[in-house]
Write a protein that holds these residues in place. Structure first.
Motif, PDB file in Angstrom:
ATOM      1  N   TRP A 264      51.332  85.691  47.476  1.00  0.00           N
ATOM      2  CA  TRP A 264      50.717  87.014  47.422  1.00  0.00           C
ATOM      3  C   TRP A 264      51.156  87.840  48.635  1.00  0.00           C
ATOM      4  O   TRP A 264      51.539  87.292  49.664  1.00  0.00           O
ATOM      5  CB  TRP A 264      49.189  86.906  47.459  1.00  0.00           C
ATOM      6  CG  TRP A 264      48.554  86.113  46.363  1.00  0.00           C
ATOM      7  CD1 TRP A 264      48.462  84.747  46.285  1.00  0.00           C
ATOM      8  CD2 TRP A 264      47.897  86.626  45.204  1.00  0.00           C
ATOM      9  NE1 TRP A 264      47.779  84.383  45.147  1.00  0.00           N
ATOM     10  CE2 TRP A 264      47.418  85.516  44.462  1.00  0.00           C
ATOM     11  CE3 TRP A 264      47.651  87.918  44.726  1.00  0.00           C
ATOM     12  CZ2 TRP A 264      46.719  85.654  43.267  1.00  0.00           C
ATOM     13  CZ3 TRP A 264      46.948  88.061  43.531  1.00  0.00           C
ATOM     14  CH2 TRP A 264      46.494  86.942  42.815  1.00  0.00           C
TER      15      TRP A 264
ATOM     16  N   HIS B  43      44.871  96.216  48.105  1.00  0.00           N
ATOM     17  CA  HIS B  43      45.162  95.290  47.014  1.00  0.00           C
ATOM     18  C   HIS B  43      45.888  94.049  47.527  1.00  0.00           C
ATOM     19  O   HIS B  43      46.682  94.125  48.467  1.00  0.00           O
ATOM     20  CB  HIS B  43      46.026  95.976  45.950  1.00  0.00           C
ATOM     21  CG  HIS B  43      45.335  97.120  45.278  1.00  0.00           C
ATOM     22  ND1 HIS B  43      45.300  98.383  45.825  1.00  0.00           N
ATOM     23  CD2 HIS B  43      44.633  97.179  44.112  1.00  0.00           C
ATOM     24  CE1 HIS B  43      44.604  99.183  45.021  1.00  0.00           C
ATOM     25  NE2 HIS B  43      44.197  98.477  43.983  1.00  0.00           N
TER      26      HIS B  43
ATOM     27  N   ILE C 295      48.494  91.433  45.983  1.00  0.00           N
ATOM     28  CA  ILE C 295      49.424  91.539  44.862  1.00  0.00           C
ATOM     29  C   ILE C 295      50.320  90.303  44.806  1.00  0.00           C
ATOM     30  O   ILE C 295      50.815  89.836  45.840  1.00  0.00           O
ATOM     31  CB  ILE C 295      50.294  92.806  45.012  1.00  0.00           C
ATOM     32  CG1 ILE C 295      49.397  94.047  45.192  1.00  0.00           C
ATOM     33  CG2 ILE C 295      51.215  92.984  43.809  1.00  0.00           C
ATOM     34  CD1 ILE C 295      50.161  95.299  45.586  1.00  0.00           C
ATOM     35  N   THR C 296      50.534  89.775  43.611  1.00  0.00           N
ATOM     36  CA  THR C 296      51.429  88.628  43.476  1.00  0.00           C
ATOM     37  C   THR C 296      52.857  89.030  43.823  1.00  0.00           C
ATOM     38  O   THR C 296      53.287  90.155  43.567  1.00  0.00           O
ATOM     39  CB  THR C 296      51.408  88.059  42.047  1.00  0.00           C
ATOM     40  OG1 THR C 296      51.794  89.078  41.108  1.00  0.00           O
ATOM     41  CG2 THR C 296      50.023  87.533  41.687  1.00  0.00           C
TER      42      THR C 296
ATOM     43  N   SER D  70      56.365  88.892  39.124  1.00  0.00           N
ATOM     44  CA  SER D  70      55.897  89.623  37.946  1.00  0.00           C
ATOM     45  C   SER D  70      55.757  88.652  36.784  1.00  0.00           C
ATOM     46  O   SER D  70      56.457  87.632  36.721  1.00  0.00           O
ATOM     47  CB  SER D  70      56.878  90.738  37.577  1.00  0.00           C
ATOM     48  OG  SER D  70      56.896  91.740  38.569  1.00  0.00           O
TER      49      SER D  70
ATOM     50  N   ALA E 116      51.093  95.465  37.071  1.00  0.00           N
ATOM     51  CA  ALA E 116      51.236  96.331  38.241  1.00  0.00           C
ATOM     52  C   ALA E 116      52.712  96.489  38.613  1.00  0.00           C
ATOM     53  O   ALA E 116      53.501  95.550  38.499  1.00  0.00           O
ATOM     54  CB  ALA E 116      50.454  95.753  39.417  1.00  0.00           C
TER      55      ALA E 116
ATOM     56  N   PRO F 290      53.791 100.690  43.852  1.00  0.00           N
ATOM     57  CA  PRO F 290      52.617 100.704  44.731  1.00  0.00           C
ATOM     58  C   PRO F 290      52.159 102.122  45.047  1.00  0.00           C
ATOM     59  O   PRO F 290      52.952 103.061  45.077  1.00  0.00           O
ATOM     60  CB  PRO F 290      53.119  99.982  45.984  1.00  0.00           C
ATOM     61  CG  PRO F 290      54.598 100.176  45.974  1.00  0.00           C
ATOM     62  CD  PRO F 290      54.999 100.211  44.532  1.00  0.00           C
TER      63      PRO F 290
ATOM     64  N   PRO G 148      48.160 100.822  42.704  1.00  0.00           N
ATOM     65  CA  PRO G 148      49.471 100.616  42.078  1.00  0.00           C
ATOM     66  C   PRO G 148      49.438 100.951  40.587  1.00  0.00           C
ATOM     67  O   PRO G 148      48.403 100.815  39.930  1.00  0.00           O
ATOM     68  CB  PRO G 148      49.733  99.121  42.297  1.00  0.00           C
ATOM     69  CG  PRO G 148      48.375  98.513  42.420  1.00  0.00           C
ATOM     70  CD  PRO G 148      47.515  99.552  43.078  1.00  0.00           C
TER      71      PRO G 148
ATOM     72  N   SER H  39      49.409 100.493  36.941  1.00  0.00           N
ATOM     73  CA  SER H  39      48.890  99.272  36.312  1.00  0.00           C
ATOM     74  C   SER H  39      47.839  99.625  35.270  1.00  0.00           C
ATOM     75  O   SER H  39      47.509 100.792  35.055  1.00  0.00           O
ATOM     76  CB  SER H  39      48.245  98.365  37.372  1.00  0.00           C
ATOM     77  OG  SER H  39      47.173  99.049  38.009  1.00  0.00           O
TER      78      SER H  39
ATOM     79  N   GLN I   4      53.269  92.765  38.031  1.00  0.00           N
ATOM     80  CA  GLN I   4      52.542  91.916  38.961  1.00  0.00           C
ATOM     81  C   GLN I   4      51.051  91.919  38.624  1.00  0.00           C
ATOM     82  O   GLN I   4      50.574  92.730  37.825  1.00  0.00           O
ATOM     83  CB  GLN I   4      52.769  92.417  40.386  1.00  0.00           C
ATOM     84  CG  GLN I   4      54.220  92.304  40.847  1.00  0.00           C
ATOM     85  CD  GLN I   4      54.524  93.227  42.007  1.00  0.00           C
ATOM     86  OE1 GLN I   4      54.472  94.448  41.879  1.00  0.00           O
ATOM     87  NE2 GLN I   4      54.842  92.648  43.160  1.00  0.00           N
TER      88      GLN I   4
ATOM     89  N   ALA J 241      47.204  91.975  40.497  1.00  0.00           N
ATOM     90  CA  ALA J 241      46.609  92.364  41.774  1.00  0.00           C
ATOM     91  C   ALA J 241      45.093  92.225  41.724  1.00  0.00           C
ATOM     92  O   ALA J 241      44.466  92.405  40.676  1.00  0.00           O
ATOM     93  CB  ALA J 241      46.988  93.802  42.127  1.00  0.00           C
TER      94      ALA J 241
ATOM     95  N   GLN K 179      41.560  93.603  43.883  1.00  0.00           N
ATOM     96  CA  GLN K 179      41.196  94.753  44.698  1.00  0.00           C
ATOM     97  C   GLN K 179      40.245  94.396  45.834  1.00  0.00           C
ATOM     98  O   GLN K 179      39.442  93.467  45.729  1.00  0.00           O
ATOM     99  CB  GLN K 179      40.518  95.818  43.832  1.00  0.00           C
ATOM    100  CG  GLN K 179      41.441  96.515  42.860  1.00  0.00           C
ATOM    101  CD  GLN K 179      40.735  97.630  42.113  1.00  0.00           C
ATOM    102  OE1 GLN K 179      39.590  97.491  41.706  1.00  0.00           O
ATOM    103  NE2 GLN K 179      41.418  98.753  41.944  1.00  0.00           N
TER     104      GLN K 179
END
Length: 254
Positions: free
Chosen positions: A49, A82, A84-85, A88, A113, A116, A124, A126, A219, A221, A223
């Motif tokens: 992440w 966020h 985020i991984t 994807s 996502a 950004p 992002p 998404s 991706q 995400a 929050q």
């Protein structure tokens, strides 16, 4: 005797040929099959992440928005941003077990996502699956869009305003607000994404289902959006198609 020997000599060849003709049980052969589950959170650290917190741009020593505590991934709520991984994903089932550690409030999981800070220099691009207390399962469109079968009754605003950009009607109400557990108890959210469809269950209840999504991969995400939230499971399983019913073993808390 010679004929018997010849028959046995041909037999392995026949077995090999038949084996090549028989179908194999692979994910691609069975539309309802699933792949091997992958824990996106390893229970130890945030490997896999990365964090995007706008307030950290000018203050790199700001307190972290996401930490690991007692084997759980914790969104501290602030500073807002966020997690985020790095990778994807497409065509998957995402299983998230979460609870509000203190006063219940707002949070969400984002699928597909990409760009950004596309909205309000924060969110992002998404589709957000809402976790806000008493609103779990709402869709929020963020520079993407999705359709539900009863749009007129569940998407506020005139149809000409429906969309995912600033000033447009981005929210699509869920099917039920009564599916969450009381604050402090664990909730299980299951999000399935396949092709242009997204389907969501909370504690076994179907809470939203959309199609014609403008994105089919991206991706994932989590929050930080004002409230402290603990996650004890964030797991992804490859799928071929959306499930008709809540996936097995996902209907009740453990």
């Amino acid at each position: 005797m010679r004929r018997v020997i010849q028959s046995f000599a041909v037999y392995p060849f026949l077995l090999t040929t038949i084996g090549l003709l028989l179908p194999t049980a692979t994910l691609g052969d069975d539309p309802s099959a699933t792949g091997t589950a992958k824990d996106l959170f390893n229970g130890k650290d945030l490997t896999g992440w990365h964090v995007d917190v706008p307030d950290a741009d000018d203050n790199p020593d700001i307190q972290p928005s996401f930490v690991v505590r007692d084997g759980k991934l914790v969104s501290m709520g602030t500073p807002r941003g966020h997690l985020i991984t790095d990778q994807s994903y497409s065509d998957y089932r995402l299983e998230v077990e979460y609870r509000f550690a203190g006063k219940p409030g707002n949070c969400g999981v984002l699928v597909h996502a990409s760009t950004p800070r596309a909205l309000y220099k924060m969110f992002p691009q998404s589709i957000e699956v809402q976790m806000m207390h008493e609103n779990a399962g709402d869709f929020w469109c963020i520079h993407e869009n999705i359709v539900v079968s009863d749009m007129a009754s569940r998407r506020p605003g005139d149809p000409s305003t429906w969309g995912g950009k600033q000033g447009q009607s981005r929210r699509i109400l869920n099917l039920t607000d009564g599916s969450e557990k009381p604050p402090g108890q664990w909730n299980r959210m299951v999000v399935e994404c396949a092709d242009d469809q997204v389907k969501v269950w909370v504690n076994g209840d179907l809470v939203n289902e959309g199609f014609d999504c403008t994105a089919e991969q991206g991706q994932i995400a989590l929050q930080a959006e004002g409230s402290e939230v603990e996650f004890r499971k964030v797991q992804l399983t490859p799928i071929r198609q959306i499930s008709d019913q809540v996936p097995e073993n996902q209907a009740s808390d453990q």
